[in-house]
Design a protein around this motif. Structure first.
Motif, PDB file in Angstrom:
ATOM      1  N   HIS A  79      29.244  45.208  36.209  1.00  0.00           N
ATOM      2  CA  HIS A  79      30.271  44.535  36.997  1.00  0.00           C
ATOM      3  C   HIS A  79      31.656  45.078  36.633  1.00  0.00           C
ATOM      4  O   HIS A  79      31.852  45.645  35.555  1.00  0.00           O
ATOM      5  N   ASN A  81      34.125  43.543  35.637  1.00  0.00           N
ATOM      6  CA  ASN A  81      34.760  42.893  34.484  1.00  0.00           C
ATOM      7  C   ASN A  81      34.513  43.639  33.176  1.00  0.00           C
ATOM      8  O   ASN A  81      35.120  43.329  32.147  1.00  0.00           O
ATOM      9  N   GLY A 139      34.708  36.259  27.812  1.00  0.00           N
ATOM     10  CA  GLY A 139      35.391  36.618  29.047  1.00  0.00           C
ATOM     11  C   GLY A 139      34.547  36.407  30.281  1.00  0.00           C
ATOM     12  O   GLY A 139      35.065  36.356  31.399  1.00  0.00           O
ATOM     13  N   SER A 140      33.239  36.268  30.099  1.00  0.00           N
ATOM     14  CA  SER A 140      32.363  35.979  31.232  1.00  0.00           C
ATOM     15  C   SER A 140      32.277  34.476  31.424  1.00  0.00           C
ATOM     16  O   SER A 140      32.168  33.709  30.456  1.00  0.00           O
ATOM     17  N   GLY A 178      35.795  40.805  43.276  1.00  0.00           N
ATOM     18  CA  GLY A 178      34.764  41.213  42.339  1.00  0.00           C
ATOM     19  C   GLY A 178      34.215  42.568  42.740  1.00  0.00           C
ATOM     20  O   GLY A 178      34.372  42.995  43.894  1.00  0.00           O
TER      21      GLY A 178
END
Length: 311
Positions: A68, A70, A99-100, A142
């Motif tokens: 992902h 992120n 952070g997730s 995202g």
């Protein structure tokens, strides 16, 4: 008092009629029942390779989907013929989950953690939910980089409280073509199961949760029944949601105690229940609201409850 033949009476009647019809139309639009379309459901775990092996062992071999945007998580995907999919999520680096939003779920080997519904009008959906009195976060971008290097992009809006998709589904809208994000996996192409049919959500207070979904989506009252191995169920006909509240101890109570209100099981749809039961060696055949339900081996899936529903 005006007579019916009076021009003033007619003008007033016409104006009143228009006002009433406009008001009724606005109310009907606000109260219109929303049909949810499951985009995907998620299973979190501590190790993606292990998750992939577990699902492969029951005949649902995932495809690696890539990391992902992120930089924290990566995923694998089981894409079905109806374009819904099961997403397997795990950290890129073992144990590095800070952070997730689903970090606490990734401390387990495997656990159902979230669900999403698709839309082509995200901002309109956000506005409607807010008007219904449902908390919604501002849409966020995202992305994911596929193994072939292609970037897949989308927008999501988190709905309700808790982690995204824990009770009310988060909403997702593609920014790149949807077929870039999901294609039918080879392991299930033309299989007896065609997609995610129902999301079973574990709740502590069934009445309060029913009221929440009715408020959010304008649904009619659900059907209610008891299942000894789970608890009390509420099903909204024509919708993909089944709410489940424990009636005592058992795995549902344990899940709620550890993770709170979240999806606790996913049911795949089938048009040939006998063929699905045979192919996947399903067990525990029961009737839920007149439909047959049976389960993949939860031992092979590290406790994940994945079933099939159909006639």
């Amino acid at each position: 008092m005006f007579k019916r033949s009076s021009p003033i009476y007619c003008r007033l009647s016409l104006a009143t009629l228009v006002l009433l019809l406009s008001s009724q139309f606005a109310m009907s639009q606000e109260n219109k029942s929303v049909v949810l379309d499951v985009d995907h459901v998620s299973v979190c775990g501590s190790n993606l390779d292990s998750l992939r092996q577990d699902f492969s062992s029951v005949g649902l071999t995932p495809d690696f989907g890539g990391p992902h945007g992120n930089g924290i998580t990566q995923m694998a995907i089981i894409g079905f013929d109806d374009a819904s999919y099961i997403e397997l999520i795990a950290p890129v680096k073992p144990g590095a989950t800070e952070g997730s939003e689903w970090a606490r779920f990734m401390s387990s080997e495997a656990v159902t953690c979230a669900w999403a519904v698709g839309t082509n009008v995200l901002l309109q959906d956000v506005d409607r939910l807010k008007k219904a009195g449902i908390p919604v976060k501002a849409p966020e971008r995202g992305s994911r980089k596929r193994p072939d290097g292609m970037s897949v992009e989308w927008m999501t809006a988190d709905v309700g409280t808790g982690t995204p998709g824990s009770t009310l589904p988060f909403v997702i809208e593609d920014q790149t073509p949807r077929e870039w994000r999901v294609q039918t996996s080879a392991s299930v192409k033309g299989a007896p199961v065609y997609g995610v049919e129902n999301v079973v959500i574990g709740v502590n207070n069934l009445d309060a949760s029913i009221a929440l979904f009715r408020k959010a989506y304008g649904w009619a009252a659900p059907l209610i029944e008891n299942q000894k191995d789970i608890g009390k169920l509420a099903y909204f006909p024509g919708q993909p949601v089944i709410l489940a509240a424990p009636s005592g101890g058992g795995w549902l109570s344990e899940h709620l105690g550890k993770f709170g209100e979240t999806p606790v099981a996913y049911l795949l749809g089938t048009r040939d229940f006998a063929a699905a039961a045979k192919k996947y060696r399903l067990s525990g055949n029961r009737l839920w609201f007149g439909q047959k339900v049976a389960w993949f081996d939860p031992g092979k899936l590290k406790g994940v409850h994945l079933g099939v529903i159909g006639q």
